[in-house]
Design a protein around this motif. Structure first.
Motif, PDB file in Angstrom:
ATOM      1  N   ARG A 148       8.202 -13.706 -11.557  1.00 29.16           N
ATOM      2  CA  ARG A 148       7.414 -14.636 -10.821  1.00 29.16           C
ATOM      3  C   ARG A 148       7.139 -13.849  -9.359  1.00 29.16           C
ATOM      4  NH1 ARG A 148       7.415 -19.762 -13.298  1.00 29.16           N
ATOM      5  NH2 ARG A 148       7.653 -19.023 -15.276  1.00 29.16           N
ATOM      6  N   SER A 149       7.773 -12.794  -9.039  1.00 30.91           N
ATOM      7  CA  SER A 149       7.590 -11.989  -7.570  1.00 30.91           C
ATOM      8  C   SER A 149       6.469 -11.364  -7.482  1.00 30.91           C
ATOM      9  CB  SER A 149       8.870 -11.539  -7.363  1.00 30.91           C
ATOM     10  OG  SER A 149       8.980 -10.375  -8.412  1.00 30.91           O
ATOM     11  N   HIS A 150       5.592 -11.276  -8.740  1.00 34.25           N
ATOM     12  CA  HIS A 150       4.202 -10.644  -8.335  1.00 34.25           C
ATOM     13  C   HIS A 150       3.016 -11.179  -7.977  1.00 34.25           C
ATOM     14  CE1 HIS A 150       5.860  -6.607  -9.737  1.00 34.25           C
ATOM     15  NE2 HIS A 150       6.077  -7.013 -10.927  1.00 34.25           N
ATOM     16  N   GLY A 151       3.542 -12.686  -7.987  1.00 34.14           N
ATOM     17  CA  GLY A 151       2.155 -13.511  -7.607  1.00 34.14           C
ATOM     18  C   GLY A 151       2.679 -14.845  -6.948  1.00 34.14           C
ATOM     19  N   LEU A 152       3.696 -14.753  -6.098  1.00 31.89           N
ATOM     20  CA  LEU A 152       4.061 -16.178  -5.400  1.00 31.89           C
ATOM     21  C   LEU A 152       3.431 -16.366  -3.855  1.00 31.89           C
ATOM     22  CD1 LEU A 152       8.022 -15.827  -6.114  1.00 31.89           C
ATOM     23  CD2 LEU A 152       6.481 -17.615  -7.053  1.00 31.89           C
ATOM     24  N   PHE A 153       2.972 -15.325  -3.410  1.00 35.76           N
ATOM     25  CA  PHE A 153       2.793 -15.433  -1.951  1.00 35.76           C
ATOM     26  C   PHE A 153       1.524 -16.088  -1.394  1.00 35.76           C
ATOM     27  CE2 PHE A 153       2.772 -11.155  -4.062  1.00 35.76           C
ATOM     28  CZ  PHE A 153       1.288 -11.063  -3.993  1.00 35.76           C
ATOM     29  N   TYR A 154       0.353 -15.756  -1.861  1.00 31.57           N
ATOM     30  CA  TYR A 154      -0.763 -16.679  -1.455  1.00 31.57           C
ATOM     31  C   TYR A 154      -0.686 -16.854  -0.200  1.00 31.57           C
ATOM     32  CZ  TYR A 154      -4.612 -19.781  -1.798  1.00 31.57           C
ATOM     33  OH  TYR A 154      -6.026 -20.419  -1.530  1.00 31.57           O
ATOM     34  N   ASN A 155      -0.518 -18.374   0.429  1.00 32.77           N
ATOM     35  CA  ASN A 155      -0.704 -18.517   1.922  1.00 32.77           C
ATOM     36  C   ASN A 155       0.626 -18.849   2.508  1.00 32.77           C
ATOM     37  OD1 ASN A 155       0.057 -21.023   0.849  1.00 32.77           O
ATOM     38  ND2 ASN A 155      -1.530 -21.947   2.245  1.00 32.77           N
ATOM     39  N   LEU A 156       1.885 -18.562   1.892  1.00 30.61           N
ATOM     40  CA  LEU A 156       2.954 -18.781   2.440  1.00 30.61           C
ATOM     41  C   LEU A 156       3.339 -18.069   3.851  1.00 30.61           C
ATOM     42  CD1 LEU A 156       6.058 -19.841   2.198  1.00 30.61           C
ATOM     43  CD2 LEU A 156       6.652 -17.912   1.115  1.00 30.61           C
ATOM     44  N   GLU A 157       2.791 -16.772   3.902  1.00 34.74           N
ATOM     45  CA  GLU A 157       3.085 -16.128   5.203  1.00 34.74           C
ATOM     46  C   GLU A 157       2.320 -16.914   6.424  1.00 34.74           C
ATOM     47  OE1 GLU A 157       4.541 -13.261   6.331  1.00 34.74           O
ATOM     48  OE2 GLU A 157       5.290 -12.262   4.285  1.00 34.74           O
ATOM     49  N   GLN A 158       1.176 -17.143   6.034  1.00 34.60           N
ATOM     50  CA  GLN A 158       0.478 -17.944   7.320  1.00 34.60           C
ATOM     51  C   GLN A 158       1.175 -19.724   7.518  1.00 34.60           C
ATOM     52  OE1 GLN A 158      -1.998 -17.328   9.113  1.00 34.60           O
ATOM     53  NE2 GLN A 158      -1.748 -15.347   8.011  1.00 34.60           N
ATOM     54  N   GLU A 159       1.641 -20.113   6.377  1.00 33.04           N
ATOM     55  CA  GLU A 159       2.319 -21.267   6.609  1.00 33.04           C
ATOM     56  C   GLU A 159       3.419 -21.423   7.547  1.00 33.04           C
ATOM     57  OE1 GLU A 159       1.392 -24.423   5.732  1.00 33.04           O
ATOM     58  OE2 GLU A 159      -0.240 -23.869   4.248  1.00 33.04           O
TER      59      GLU A 159
END
Length: 234
Positions: A148-159
């Motif tokens: 699952r770690s290849h596609g989890l990030f999306y906007n998490l860094e911004q949140e």
């Protein structure tokens, strides 16, 4: 199976001959008589062109980099394993659609067929494996679903960046930091205590979701980074 330049391969599991035509731009076009043969040929062709990249992605996703690159990658492996799916695989496959497990199995069989070809004919093995001194691993269909770690990030860094900015400076500074679309007034929900969010809240997450970084010490026989894509300009 017939590939580019009239190369022919025997791929176990194919129900009928498959043709792979590579156009002038290097894009493969696969012609098969069934969906299973199509995905089996796609897996074989993907491995034929990008076996080292596929193997590296699988190792990163499953948390198995330290097996071949040493103890410096243990923490990265640990982080990746925290994000592996551990639920009911039968229900998981059905959640994607009734044919997903079947086509994933066919794709993986194609990848493994090329791995076997490399074992039989070491000249086919990509140079990275020879330079680094290890062999590509066999895939299992579930590898595709549990990573699952290849596609989890999306906007998490911004949140998280927003939460930390609100924690330390308030909404006025967040208004300057990033434009919100559509515009709206920021309000911290009642009961949400931003002070409990540590500065390093994303450290493990980043280890699990970012490409591994290699040094000359990790790759003593390599002069270049071991992974790249579309990075050459003529």
């Amino acid at each position: 199976m017939t590939g580019g330049d009239d190369e022919q391969y025997r791929v176990p599991g194919l129900a009928a001959p498959v043709e792979v035509l590579v156009d002038e731009f290097g894009v493969p076009h696969i012609y098969a008589g069934s969906e299973d043969d199509l995905f089996r040929a796609q897996g074989f062709n993907a491995a034929r062109e990008r076996l080292f990249q596929l193997d590296l992605w699988r190792r990163r996703g499953l948390g198995r980099l330290s097996e071949v690159f040493g103890e410096r990658f243990v923490e990265r492996d640990r982080a990746a394993r925290l994000f592996l799916y551990r639920g009911d695989m039968h229900a998981e496959w059905l959640a994607y659609g009734s044919a997903t497990k079947r086509v994933a199995t066919a794709f993986v069989e194609g990848v493994n067929a090329f791995v076997r070809r490399c074992e039989e004919d070491p000249a086919l093995l990509p140079v990275e494996f020879r330079e680094l001194g290890y062999a590509p691993a066999r895939w299992e269909p579930r590898d595709i679903a549990v990573i699952r770690s290849h596609g989890l990030f999306y906007n998490l860094e911004q949140e998280v960046a927003r939460a930390l900015t609100l924690r330390d400076f308030g909404p006025e500074v967040e208004d300057l930091r990033r434009v919100r679309e559509p515009a709206h007034e920021l309000r911290v929900p009642e009961g949400l205590d931003l002070s409990v969010i540590p500065d390093d809240v994303l450290d493990v997450y980043r280890l699990a979701t970012t490409p591994p970084e290699f040094t000359a010490e990790d790759l003593p026989r390599r002069r270049t980074d071991p992974e790249g894509s579309n990075n050459w300009v003529v």
